[in-house]
Scaffold this motif. Structure first.
Motif, mmCIF file in Angstrom:
data_model
loop_
_atom_site.group_PDB
_atom_site.id
_atom_site.type_symbol
_atom_site.label_atom_id
_atom_site.label_comp_id
_atom_site.label_asym_id
_atom_site.label_seq_id
_atom_site.Cartn_x
_atom_site.Cartn_y
_atom_site.Cartn_z
ATOM 1 N N LYS A 1 0.816 -1.216 0.000
ATOM 2 C CA LYS A 1 0.000 0.000 0.000
ATOM 3 C C LYS A 1 0.848 1.263 0.000
ATOM 4 C CE LYS A 1 -3.717 -2.175 2.695
ATOM 5 N NZ LYS A 1 -4.386 -2.171 4.017
ATOM 6 N N ASP A 2 2.004 1.182 0.669
ATOM 7 C CA ASP A 2 2.795 2.401 0.890
ATOM 8 C C ASP A 2 4.282 2.096 0.725
ATOM 9 O OD1 ASP A 2 3.951 4.726 1.725
ATOM 10 O OD2 ASP A 2 3.071 4.741 3.725
ATOM 11 N N ASP A 3 4.883 2.623 -0.335
ATOM 12 C CA ASP A 3 6.314 2.415 -0.541
ATOM 13 C C ASP A 3 7.107 3.700 -0.318
ATOM 14 O OD1 ASP A 3 5.488 3.828 -2.706
ATOM 15 O OD2 ASP A 3 6.357 2.503 -4.219
ATOM 16 N N LYS A 4 6.470 4.691 0.326
ATOM 17 C CA LYS A 4 7.127 5.978 0.563
ATOM 18 C C LYS A 4 7.479 6.200 2.033
ATOM 19 C CE LYS A 4 6.492 7.041 -3.786
ATOM 20 N NZ LYS A 4 7.633 7.023 -4.734
ATOM 21 N N SER A 5 6.636 5.726 2.933
ATOM 22 C CA SER A 5 6.852 5.974 4.367
ATOM 23 C C SER A 5 8.130 5.302 4.848
ATOM 24 C CB SER A 5 5.665 5.445 5.185
ATOM 25 O OG SER A 5 4.483 6.116 4.837
ATOM 26 N N ILE B 1 6.693 -0.723 9.835
ATOM 27 C CA ILE B 1 6.714 -1.971 10.604
ATOM 28 C C ILE B 1 6.041 -1.773 11.954
ATOM 29 C CG2 ILE B 1 8.209 -3.687 11.705
ATOM 30 C CD1 ILE B 1 10.231 -3.194 9.454
ATOM 31 N N ASN B 2 6.281 -0.627 12.601
ATOM 32 C CA ASN B 2 5.627 -0.327 13.872
ATOM 33 C C ASN B 2 4.110 -0.326 13.732
ATOM 34 O OD1 ASN B 2 7.220 -0.012 16.207
ATOM 35 N ND2 ASN B 2 8.096 1.887 15.417
ATOM 36 N N ILE B 3 3.626 0.296 12.656
ATOM 37 C CA ILE B 3 2.179 0.340 12.410
ATOM 38 C C ILE B 3 1.633 -1.076 12.242
ATOM 39 C CG2 ILE B 3 0.430 1.010 10.711
ATOM 40 C CD1 ILE B 3 2.157 3.534 10.185
ATOM 41 N N ARG C 1 11.233 -2.181 -1.172
ATOM 42 C CA ARG C 1 10.066 -1.307 -0.978
ATOM 43 C C ARG C 1 9.092 -1.325 -2.153
ATOM 44 N NH1 ARG C 1 10.192 2.179 3.026
ATOM 45 N NH2 ARG C 1 7.972 1.850 2.701
ATOM 46 N N ASP C 2 9.562 -1.589 -3.352
ATOM 47 C CA ASP C 2 8.695 -1.527 -4.528
ATOM 48 C C ASP C 2 7.971 -2.861 -4.719
ATOM 49 O OD1 ASP C 2 7.398 -0.894 -6.804
ATOM 50 O OD2 ASP C 2 9.166 -0.922 -8.101
ATOM 51 N N TRP C 3 6.724 -2.912 -4.256
ATOM 52 C CA TRP C 3 5.925 -4.127 -4.351
ATOM 53 C C TRP C 3 4.783 -3.984 -5.371
ATOM 54 C CZ3 TRP C 3 6.024 -8.637 -1.044
ATOM 55 C CH2 TRP C 3 7.131 -8.655 -0.180
ATOM 56 N N ASN C 4 4.849 -2.950 -6.172
ATOM 57 C CA ASN C 4 3.729 -2.685 -7.092
ATOM 58 C C ASN C 4 3.547 -3.783 -8.132
ATOM 59 O OD1 ASN C 4 3.127 -0.238 -5.863
ATOM 60 N ND2 ASN C 4 4.658 0.877 -7.099
ATOM 61 N N GLU C 5 4.677 -4.370 -8.569
ATOM 62 C CA GLU C 5 4.587 -5.386 -9.625
ATOM 63 C C GLU C 5 4.803 -6.785 -9.091
ATOM 64 O OE1 GLU C 5 7.347 -4.281 -12.587
ATOM 65 O OE2 GLU C 5 6.387 -2.366 -13.019
ATOM 66 N N VAL C 6 4.801 -6.926 -7.765
ATOM 67 C CA VAL C 6 5.035 -8.230 -7.177
ATOM 68 C C VAL C 6 3.771 -9.066 -7.205
ATOM 69 C CG1 VAL C 6 5.618 -9.481 -5.072
ATOM 70 C CG2 VAL C 6 6.872 -7.415 -5.683
#
Length: 302
Positions: free
Chosen positions: A216-220, A226-228, A292-297
């Motif tokens: 969902k989020d590859d910028k934070s 991980i804490n969230i 971090r880039d999971w968009n195409e996974v």
């Protein structure tokens, strides 16, 4: 009203301190394991177990002294539920048909009491060696299969993190048994395998949420993400752990001597497994710097 769902606890803020704590506990476990060893039951070292019952209250010390006189090797006697029933464990074993009757006759003569031998078990050295080997193989195979499963389900960082957390749990459990001195038998191997499964399940729940949030989020910042994730799974983790512990504590106190070591192993395993999932497994994703880039996974879940 206290609501744990609204909490934002910074679990990874002090992960280095928790790693240091775990390292010290593992070192203590290794020192105890190699200096003191485990209190192996007859499943692993062979011997004879006799469950005996008296007509009145009796002393375990007197029974042990009477058995020692028979030159049976190392002798242990403990109450088995009440002070009229005892469990006697000694090294000597024999295939002769009159071995146990002779032990009973001499014991009754020494104590001047009538004794009922309710159960007799004997384990030879060959069987105990095979059981030891089987127990070690069972734990190793469980760890290898879980490594393979996590490798298929997640990225390699998740797989390595979960296995390191499992090894952490197993080492601390063995260390606890070495320090406390509970008898280590086949039921404890079963408990360790249960601990491995429980800890893995706990870790997978957290890793699933981390992976979802990575997609969902590859910028934070990765630490914050991980804490969230840990906070989002915390209510489920606590509910599962607490309800399991309530049942195990009841077994520990009311399940009798036979189940005491087994229930202790599971209680310790639930506590350590929950701790390792949050404070050991989760920070490893940060340390290994998962991509971090999971968009195409493509989801690897079978």
């Amino acid at each position: 009203m206290f609501n744990i769902y609204n909490k934002n606890i910074s679990f990874l803020k002090f992960y280095k301190q928790f790693y240091l704590l775990s390292f010290l506990l593992i070192v203590i476990s290794f020192i105890s394991f190699f200096s003191k060893g485990l209190n192996l039951g007859i499943d692993f070292k062979g011997g004879t177990v006799i469950e005996m019952q008296f007509d009145k209250k009796y002393s375990a010390t007197n029974i042990r002294e009477a058995l020692i006189q028979q030159e049976l090797g190392d002798v242990k006697v403990k109450e088995f539920g009440n002070n009229q029933t005892f469990l006697a464990i000694f090294e000597k074993k024999s295939g002769k048909s009159d071995f146990i009757p002779n032990v009973k006759t001499q014991l009754e003569k020494s104590l001047t009491e009538t004794i009922n031998f309710r159960r007799v078990e004997m384990v030879g050295p060959k069987i105990s060696k095979e059981l030891t080997k089987s127990g070690i193989y069972a734990v190793l195979i469980a760890l290898i299969l879980m490594l393979f499963y996590i490798w298929l389900r997640f990225e390699w960082q998740f797989s390595l993190g979960s296995i390191l957390a499992l090894l952490h749990d197993v080492m601390l459990t063995l260390g606890a048994f070495s320090i406390i001195g509970f008898e280590f038998n086949l039921s404890i191997i079963a408990a360790i395998l249960t601990i491995v499964g429980y800890s893995m399940n706990d870790t997978v729940v957290i890793y699933d949420r981390i992976r979802e949030n990575l997609k969902k989020d590859d910028k934070s910042d990765l630490l914050d993400l991980i804490n969230i994730s840990v906070n989002e799974t915390l209510p489920r983790t606590l509910k599962t752990s607490i309800t399991t512990l309530l049942a195990l504590i009841a077994i520990y106190f009311f399940g009798g001597e036979i189940l005491r070591g087994f229930s202790f192993a599971l209680i310790w395993g639930v506590i350590v497994g929950t701790y390792s999932s949050i404070f050991i497994a989760a920070p490893l994703i940060l340390i290994f710097n998962v991509k971090r880039d999971w968009n195409e996974v493509i989801d690897k879940t079978p």
